[in-house]
Structure formats: structure tokens, C-alpha cells
Design an enzyme around this catalytic site. Structure first.
Site, PDB file in Angstrom:
ATOM      1  N   GLU A   1      81.200  81.748  85.315  1.00 51.77           N
ATOM      2  CA  GLU A   1      80.992  80.878  85.177  1.00 51.77           C
ATOM      3  C   GLU A   1      79.192  81.376  86.343  1.00 51.77           C
ATOM      4  O   GLU A   1      78.296  80.723  85.863  1.00 51.77           O
ATOM      5  CB  GLU A   1      81.713  79.964  86.070  1.00 51.77           C
ATOM      6  CG  GLU A   1      82.874  78.731  85.163  1.00 51.77           C
ATOM      7  CD  GLU A   1      82.020  78.387  84.240  1.00 51.77           C
ATOM      8  OE1 GLU A   1      80.592  78.532  84.357  1.00 51.77           O
ATOM      9  OE2 GLU A   1      82.743  77.894  83.103  1.00 51.77           O
TER      10      GLU A   1
ATOM     11  N   TYR B  86      76.907  71.837  89.589  1.00 54.80           N
ATOM     12  CA  TYR B  86      77.988  72.498  88.028  1.00 54.80           C
ATOM     13  C   TYR B  86      79.936  73.077  88.396  1.00 54.80           C
ATOM     14  O   TYR B  86      80.649  73.687  87.516  1.00 54.80           O
ATOM     15  CB  TYR B  86      77.206  73.418  87.392  1.00 54.80           C
ATOM     16  CG  TYR B  86      77.840  74.002  86.362  1.00 54.80           C
ATOM     17  CD1 TYR B  86      78.556  73.740  85.085  1.00 54.80           C
ATOM     18  CD2 TYR B  86      77.685  75.455  86.124  1.00 54.80           C
ATOM     19  CE1 TYR B  86      79.424  73.976  84.140  1.00 54.80           C
ATOM     20  CE2 TYR B  86      78.885  76.005  85.200  1.00 54.80           C
ATOM     21  CZ  TYR B  86      79.867  75.166  84.076  1.00 54.80           C
ATOM     22  OH  TYR B  86      80.400  75.501  83.452  1.00 54.80           O
TER      23      TYR B  86
ATOM     24  N   ASP C  24      76.669  70.576  82.756  1.00 53.52           N
ATOM     25  CA  ASP C  24      75.757  71.576  82.556  1.00 53.52           C
ATOM     26  C   ASP C  24      74.745  71.136  81.700  1.00 53.52           C
ATOM     27  O   ASP C  24      74.761  70.375  81.184  1.00 53.52           O
ATOM     28  CB  ASP C  24      75.788  73.183  81.983  1.00 53.52           C
ATOM     29  CG  ASP C  24      76.700  73.488  81.287  1.00 53.52           C
ATOM     30  OD1 ASP C  24      77.298  71.622  80.517  1.00 53.52           O
ATOM     31  OD2 ASP C  24      76.986  73.796  80.027  1.00 53.52           O
TER      32      ASP C  24
END
Length: 361
Positions: free
Chosen positions: A48, A131, A149
Site C-alpha cells: 500500500e 487511505y 483512493d
DNA sequence: AATTCGTGGTT
DNA sequence: TAACCAAGAAT
């Protein structure tokens, strides 16, 4: 009305995801996920962070390299930060690498090497924002967190035909995402929304015919999905000028130095350069070289950063190994192992190829 | 809240 | 080809 109840959207999307999900190195496939298998939180976190403003294709080799070098978060926590920066070199947004290292240390030292399993706990860690905390909580821990996102912004803005411009419309969109996020399979739902945005609901020429939300989508009904999301106008990109100096010894060593920790390319390695200014004055001559030598101009490297374009005049010199108070001489055969950002690799490549053409050993 | 952070692929 | 933009965060 075209809009169906929000709760009905999630099963539709999950059914699509079961058939059309992307297979990614850091991901557990939906069949395994439904059986209760979860992706390793370390893998999810690492991917991520790498994926922040970065394409899947660019991330894949870096993800593999990092896992090979540091199989566990505690390995990364124990690694020298210079090694982490060197491994990150080329991926961009280098504050991510510094925060990655800090985050690994925090997890190792303050959380016993185990990632927090809540959005709030994750959000408190370096480099993990709105996020990423929601994404890790959903994907690694199956929490019902609203993951939004750029892909999800696009899907949501089209689904509801939200014409208020980003980033101001973000809270509204996030509320819509929260409405849609199911308690069943929230992690798969988040990944499904992102896969939909990446493969069907694309910025240009979306494939609406294959979209599970086609009959629910207001933008499709209005025949103009491409006009969403609406974004604020961006500023034009200024041009800056500078010079870079590549010094090489007869023994094949190049002069390198380290940039300060903060700001552009913070903590990364570079060759000596002038300041990068908005005007050409002096920046393109050898007047500001790190030391007197037979500096020879060898062309210009153009490199586009996020908020400006850099035109770097490259100079090279074959010199003795002079003493420097700031920097070190590195064998050119070892440049690959350095934390050189792409702009510096370009400058060095431009200078060194010529150096070896003219002075083969 | 607006700016500052890289890089490379796509259109 | 110039513009867009990609699993955003920190300040």
C-alpha cells in the site's frame, strides 16, 4: 429511479470481483479470502505504501526486492536506513521510504512486531494516512472501513454523477463510500472498487458495457462518464535550471554526496549540483563547480518532477581524487548500489558514458 | 487548505 | 506530444 438501494451494490460488485479480480503478489484471492484467509499485514502495508501515487507495474519488482531483503517487518526495522533508501531508489516520493523505515521501527519496538489491527491504530503510524489506514484495516483485518483512493473517487463520482470538484468533494464522496461498504467481505469490497476503477471505470474510454454498476450509474445514464470526476484546475509547471558536476578519477571513482533529509529527494544520494533556479543565469556554466578542474559540458538532461521541470546542464571532468569535505568517492562499478534517484542516474549516465568513450581504461 | 513531495506509462 | 495520472501523506 435509476438508483438502487446502496446496500444492493456491494453484492453486485463482489460477484464481479469473484470472476474478474486482478491477481497481485500481495493479494489473497477472493476464494481463499472467503475461506477466512487474510493477507499478511506486513505485505499489505508494504504494498500500500509503495502503491501511493504509483502504478502496480512499477511496484511489483520493488515489492519482490523488499520482501527478499527483509522478509519480516522486524527485518526492515533492523536494516540501515541507507540500505532502505538505496532499495527504494527509482520509485519516487522518497519521504515514503523514510517513513517506511520509521513505521517499521515503531511496529517492531512499540507494538511487538505486530501491526495494529484497527484503522485508528494504523493511522497513527508514520506514512499511513486516511487511505492507507483504511485499506490495511479492510484488507488485512477485514474491518468495515471506507477505503477511498483515486480509483474509488472516479467510480463513486460517476455512480452518483457528483459534479462538485475534487478535492473539496472528498468528504461527500467518502460518505457515499461508507454507505456502500458492506459488513460482509469489506476487504474484498475495497479491492473490488479499486479493480473496477483500474480495469473498467478507467479515466478515458471506460468499458461501461462490462460494468456491474452500469444500470445504477448516473453518469452512464447521462451519457458522459468521462466527465467525472470533476477536478480543480491545476497550476502550470514552471521550468527550473541548474548544473550537475560528474567528477571521475582515473581509477574510476565518481564524487557523490548526500542530500539533506528534508525536501526534494531528501536523504538521497546525488552528484554535486548548483541550486535549481528559475533563471538560466550562471546555472548552465561551470562557474559553480565543486572544485577547479577541466570541466567539460556534455549536454542537458531534462527531468520532470511533480511541480516543476528541471533542465540540468551536465558537466564532467577527469580529475585527481581531491579531498572533499562534503561527499565521497564511489567506484563507478558500485553506482547501482547507491541511493541515486532517477534524475541523478540520468545525469551520471550522460557524463560517464562519454568519459569512458574518450578515456577507455 | 494549499503546497510539496518522483517517476513512468498512456492517450 | 503534451497532458494526464497512478492503491496519497505530511506540513
Amino acid at each position: 429511479m435509476l438508483q438502487t438501494l446502496p446496500a444492493l451494490h456491494a453484492p453486485k460488485l463482489l460477484s464481479w470481483y469473484d470472476r474478474h479480480h486482478r491477481e497481485l503478489p500481495w493479494r489473497v484471492n477472493p476464494a481463499a479470502a472467503k475461506a477466512g484467509k487474510r493477507a499478511d499485514p506486513y505485505h499489505v502495508w508494504l504494498s500500500e505504501v509503495m502503491l501511493q501515487q504509483t502504478t502496480v507495474q512499477a511496484v511489483k519488482p520493488y515489492f519482490a526486492k523488499f520482501l527478499a531483503l527483509w522478509p519480516k517487518v522486524t527485518d526492515l526495522a533492523a536494516a540501515p536506513v541507507e540500505d532502505v533508501m538505496a532499495a527504494w531508489a527509482g520509485l519516487g516520493y522518497y519521504a515514503r521510504a523514510r517513513n517506511l523505515k520509521k513505521c517499521a521501527e515503531t511496529v517492531a519496538l512499540e507494538h511487538g512486531g505486530v501491526f495494529p489491527d484497527t484503522e485508528e491504530g494504523l493511522r497513527a503510524l508514520p506514512g499511513i494516512g486516511d487511505y492507507t489506514s483504511a485499506a490495511i484495516a479492510a484488507i488485512a483485518f477485514n474491518r468495515q472501513s471506507a477505503v477511498m483512493d483515486g480509483n474509488v473517487e472516479r467510480v463513486i463520482s460517476r455512480l452518483h454523477a457528483i459534479d462538485a470538484p475534487l478535492p473539496g468533494s472528498k468528504p461527500l464522496m467518502k460518505a457515499r463510500v461508507a454507505e456502500l461498504t458492506p459488513s460482509d467481505r469489506p476487504g474484498d469490497f475495497a479491492q473490488a472498487m479499486m479493480d473496477l476503477g483500474a480495469t473498467i471505470c478507467t479515466p478515458k474510454r471506460p468499458t461501461c458495457a462490462l460494468c456491474p454498476f452500469r444500470d445504477d450509474c448516473l453518469a452512464f445514464a447521462e451519457h458522459d462518464p468521462e466527465s467525472f470526476p470533476v477536478k480543480a484546475a491545476k497550476k502550470e509547471k514552471p521550468v527550473r535550471f541548474g548544473a550537475a558536476f560528474v567528477a571521475v578519477t582515473p581509477g574510476g571513482e565518481a564524487l557523490l554526496k548526500r542530500r539533506i533529509e528534508s525536501g526534494l529527494l531528501g536523504g538521497m544520494t546525488e552528484v554535486p549540483t548548483t541550486a535549481w533556479t528559475s533563471r538560466v543565469d550562471g546555472g548552465t556554466t561551470a562557474d559553480h563547480a565543486p572544485f577547479p578542474a577541466g570541466w567539460e559540458a556534455c549536454g542537458t538532461v531534462v527531468h520532470v518532477f511533480t511541480h516543476f521541470e528541471l533542465r540540468l546542464s551536465v558537466f564532467r571532468a577527469l580529475t585527481e581524487k581531491v579531498a572533499v569535505d562534503d561527499g565521497w568517492w564511489e567506484p563507478v562499478t558500485n553506482l547501482e548500489a547507491q541511493a541515486l534517484p532517477t534524475v541523478m542516474k540520468k545525469a551520471i549516465a550522460q557524463a560517464i558514458s562519454r568519459a569512458f568513450e574518450k578515456h577507455p581504461n
